[in-house]
Design an enzyme around this catalytic site. Structure first.
Site, PDB file in Angstrom:
ATOM      1  N   ASP A 212      -3.314   6.454  -0.567  1.00 41.53           N
ATOM      2  CA  ASP A 212      -3.420   7.099  -1.877  1.00 41.53           C
ATOM      3  C   ASP A 212      -2.804   6.302  -3.008  1.00 41.53           C
ATOM      4  O   ASP A 212      -2.412   6.872  -4.023  1.00 41.53           O
ATOM      5  CB  ASP A 212      -2.842   8.519  -1.832  1.00 41.53           C
ATOM      6  CG  ASP A 212      -1.357   8.562  -1.538  1.00 41.53           C
ATOM      7  OD1 ASP A 212      -0.786   9.657  -1.663  1.00 41.53           O
ATOM      8  OD2 ASP A 212      -0.770   7.527  -1.196  1.00 41.53           O
ATOM      9  N   GLY A 213      -2.765   4.972  -2.890  1.00 44.76           N
ATOM     10  CA  GLY A 213      -2.310   4.196  -4.025  1.00 44.76           C
ATOM     11  C   GLY A 213      -1.595   2.923  -3.639  1.00 44.76           C
ATOM     12  O   GLY A 213      -1.726   2.410  -2.519  1.00 44.76           O
TER      13      GLY A 213
ATOM     14  N   PRO B 235       0.837  -1.199   0.000  1.00 42.17           N
ATOM     15  CA  PRO B 235       0.000   0.000   0.000  1.00 42.17           C
ATOM     16  C   PRO B 235       0.875   1.253   0.000  1.00 42.17           C
ATOM     17  O   PRO B 235       1.998   1.228   0.516  1.00 42.17           O
ATOM     18  CB  PRO B 235      -0.779  -0.108   1.321  1.00 42.17           C
ATOM     19  CG  PRO B 235      -0.653  -1.530   1.739  1.00 42.17           C
ATOM     20  CD  PRO B 235       0.661  -2.000   1.214  1.00 42.17           C
ATOM     21  N   LYS B 236       0.377   2.319  -0.589  1.00 40.23           N
ATOM     22  CA  LYS B 236       1.090   3.601  -0.568  1.00 40.23           C
ATOM     23  C   LYS B 236       0.499   4.450   0.548  1.00 40.23           C
ATOM     24  O   LYS B 236      -0.627   4.920   0.458  1.00 40.23           O
ATOM     25  CB  LYS B 236       0.980   4.331  -1.910  1.00 40.23           C
ATOM     26  CG  LYS B 236       1.846   5.587  -1.958  1.00 40.23           C
ATOM     27  CD  LYS B 236       1.770   6.265  -3.295  1.00 40.23           C
ATOM     28  CE  LYS B 236       2.737   7.449  -3.316  1.00 40.23           C
ATOM     29  NZ  LYS B 236       2.453   8.414  -2.221  1.00 40.23           N
ATOM     30  N   TRP B 237       1.268   4.643   1.585  1.00 37.11           N
ATOM     31  CA  TRP B 237       0.805   5.360   2.774  1.00 37.11           C
ATOM     32  C   TRP B 237       0.857   6.860   2.563  1.00 37.11           C
ATOM     33  O   TRP B 237       1.794   7.378   1.953  1.00 37.11           O
ATOM     34  CB  TRP B 237       1.648   4.955   3.983  1.00 37.11           C
ATOM     35  CG  TRP B 237       1.523   3.502   4.264  1.00 37.11           C
ATOM     36  CD1 TRP B 237       2.313   2.493   3.782  1.00 37.11           C
ATOM     37  CD2 TRP B 237       0.509   2.876   5.049  1.00 37.11           C
ATOM     38  NE1 TRP B 237       1.854   1.280   4.228  1.00 37.11           N
ATOM     39  CE2 TRP B 237       0.752   1.482   5.007  1.00 37.11           C
ATOM     40  CE3 TRP B 237      -0.571   3.356   5.778  1.00 37.11           C
ATOM     41  CZ2 TRP B 237      -0.058   0.573   5.674  1.00 37.11           C
ATOM     42  CZ3 TRP B 237      -1.377   2.458   6.445  1.00 37.11           C
ATOM     43  CH2 TRP B 237      -1.113   1.078   6.392  1.00 37.11           C
TER      44      TRP B 237
END
Length: 349
Positions: free
Chosen positions: A184-185, A33-35
């Site tokens: 966010d991604g 996950p993009k934190w």
């Protein structure tokens, strides 16, 4: 004793339009996950904890509540790469809270202590550049991740181990589902990649195109009161700061607030007069005032945009948020997603 690699510029990611297949590069990819937080490099040594920002600025004083937790959860001597985040919301409906996080960068010690109690932060670990006397920056990510998972088995809140999957379909589901929690991604990481500080070796997929830009100046609103628009810039390969467009959609109240907020950055000449510049005049609006108030190029703002036209944003961009954790010099054209070329004949056919 081997010197720990700290301060350390973190590895970065280049934007792509979709989650790539795992075999799209030699050695394969895995996904995390993009934190949505502050990138942080943590060093633990001699019973002390230091936290450095993406640009190697010290962050330790801003997050006192994390220091004891990091000392308790991490090995006695190590360097860990991760993200500082703040969680807010009712149980079962928590989200990452960027605004609460950005408020933590404050000069007053009393304010920092208060916010540490009111909006405590967490740390999400996703890489291990060093442990003990082992500098792992030259090891492939697969080895660094295995070493991180070994120490992550005993992590307890507010220190966490970031999820990872080898399954591209799971990553694509994350891209959709995790947005509801404020992430966010997705980041795709090459399994064979060594740790290269400052290099964009990873790939990131976000929910919209965004860029971190430098505020060059502002134009006064046509009413004569408040900021009408912010002028934005990016550094090119030669280190020159180039005008790339602007933001102009502000409420009347926000326009007035911005005048005060940007006042410390206004550039003055030797006589104390405000320095002004001028942008290129639009031939379709030749009578328009193109003068602007110059600002010291130190403030960074994240913007949303749809596409580029040459070296400028095609349309006026949208204000997303201030980025107090970013260095202005790190805002380069390299971060931008470059669409693949497409033949106009195929469009017209």
């Amino acid at each position: 004793m081997t010197e720990l690699p700290f301060p350390l510029k973190p590895m970065l990611a280049k934007a792509v339009s979709a989650v790539p297949e795992p075999d799209s590069i030699p050695g394969g990819l895995v996904y995390e996950p993009k934190w949505d937080g502050f990138r942080a490099i943590v060093k633990i040594e001699n019973g002390t904890c230091e936290i450095g920002s993406r640009g190697s600025k010290p962050l330790t004083r801003y997050f006192p509540e994390l220091v004891d937790a990091l000392l308790e959860n991490l090995p006695a001597r190590c360097v860990v790469d991760g993200e500082i985040v703040i969680r807010q919301g009712e149980p079962g409906a928590e989200r990452l809270a960027w605004e609460a996080l950005s408020q933590r960068i404050h000069p007053a010690e009393s304010r920092i202590r208060l916010l540490a109690e009111q909006t405590p932060s967490s740390f999400v670990a996703f890489d291990l550049p060093a442990r003990g006397d082992d500098d792992l920056t030259g090891a492939p990510f697969s080895e660094r991740r295995a070493a991180l998972e070994a120490i992550g088995e005993s992590f307890s809140a507010p220190v966490h181990l970031s999820q990872l999957t080898h399954d591209v379909e799971v990553a694509r589901r994350w891209l959709v589902e995790f947005e509801g929690a404020g992430l966010d991604g997705v980041v795709a990481k090459p399994l064979d990649a060594v740790y290269e500080p400052g290099k964009r070796r990873m790939l990131k997929v976000k929910h919209h195109r965004s860029a971190d830009t430098v505020v060059l100046g502002y134009r006064v609103h046509t009413s004569g009161r408040g900021v009408g628009s912010l002028l934005l810039g990016l550094y090119d390969d030669g280190g020159e700061l180039r005008d790339v467009g602007g933001i102009s959609a502000f409420s009347n109240e926000r326009r007035l607030d911005l005048i005060e907020e940007l006042a410390p950055d206004v550039v003055h000449d030797d006589d104390g007069e405000v320095l002004r510049g001028a942008t290129e005049r639009n031939r379709f609006a030749s009578a328009k005032d193109v003068s602007f108030v110059r600002l010291n190029p130190r403030r960074v703002v994240e913007v949303r945009y749809d596409q580029m036209e040459g070296a400028r944003f095609r349309h006026t961009v949208q204000f997303e948020r201030w980025r107090p954790d970013r260095e202005a010099r790190s805002c380069t054209f390299e971060q931008l997603e470059i669409p693949a070329a497409y033949d106009l004949n195929d469009v017209l056919a």
